[in-house]
Design an enzyme around this catalytic site. Sequence first.
Site, PDB file in Angstrom:
ATOM      1  N   TRP A  61       7.409  10.901   1.451  1.00 53.07           N
ATOM      2  CA  TRP A  61       6.039  11.190   1.000  1.00 53.07           C
ATOM      3  C   TRP A  61       4.952  10.682   1.933  1.00 53.07           C
ATOM      4  CZ3 TRP A  61       3.932  14.611  -1.977  1.00 53.07           C
ATOM      5  CH2 TRP A  61       4.682  15.190  -2.988  1.00 53.07           C
ATOM      6  N   GLU A  64       4.466  12.976   4.769  1.00 48.69           N
ATOM      7  CA  GLU A  64       3.831  14.233   4.361  1.00 48.69           C
ATOM      8  C   GLU A  64       2.309  14.049   4.252  1.00 48.69           C
ATOM      9  OE1 GLU A  64       5.115  17.354   3.875  1.00 48.69           O
ATOM     10  OE2 GLU A  64       6.942  16.516   4.717  1.00 48.69           O
ATOM     11  N   GLU A  65       1.891  12.921   3.683  1.00 45.76           N
ATOM     12  CA  GLU A  65       0.463  12.627   3.584  1.00 45.76           C
ATOM     13  C   GLU A  65      -0.150  12.535   4.979  1.00 45.76           C
ATOM     14  OE1 GLU A  65      -0.643   9.433   0.831  1.00 45.76           O
ATOM     15  OE2 GLU A  65       1.361   9.646  -0.023  1.00 45.76           O
ATOM     16  N   LEU A  66       0.534  11.857   5.886  1.00 42.15           N
ATOM     17  CA  LEU A  66       0.048  11.741   7.255  1.00 42.15           C
ATOM     18  C   LEU A  66      -0.075  13.108   7.907  1.00 42.15           C
ATOM     19  CD1 LEU A  66      -0.747  10.135   9.757  1.00 42.15           C
ATOM     20  CD2 LEU A  66       1.694   9.862  10.247  1.00 42.15           C
TER      21      LEU A  66
END
Length: 123
Positions: A61, A64-66
């Site tokens: 996760w 993915e945010e990065l």
Amino acid sequence: MDKDAIACPLAVALQAKGLQVSCDEFSLTVGDSLRQSIDEGLAHSRFGIVILSKNFFEKHWPEEELNGLATREVEGKKVVLPVWHRIGFNDVREESPILAERFAASTDKGLERVVEQLLLAMK
């Protein structure tokens, strides 16, 4: 865990400086969608503070945010603000040479110093 050790204390410290901070600890209640909250936070934030740690590189996760934040960095616009937590240059370079080349705040200098560096970067 990084959330208790640095993410939440950092969010509280930034709020105390008058910044609006999106953090799931502050906004989510039972039954809310974590993914939707993350998407909204990414879409409506000028900056994204990314806490790079051994935990960060072990989970899907956070990366993915990065990736979501990185897509917003166009024409030299700075969006991703890295903070190294209990990790050094060599550790980051092994996982992500691209992230290793960015200047980062480091929690080894204390939370107050991290806040100062982030506020300066956001000007």
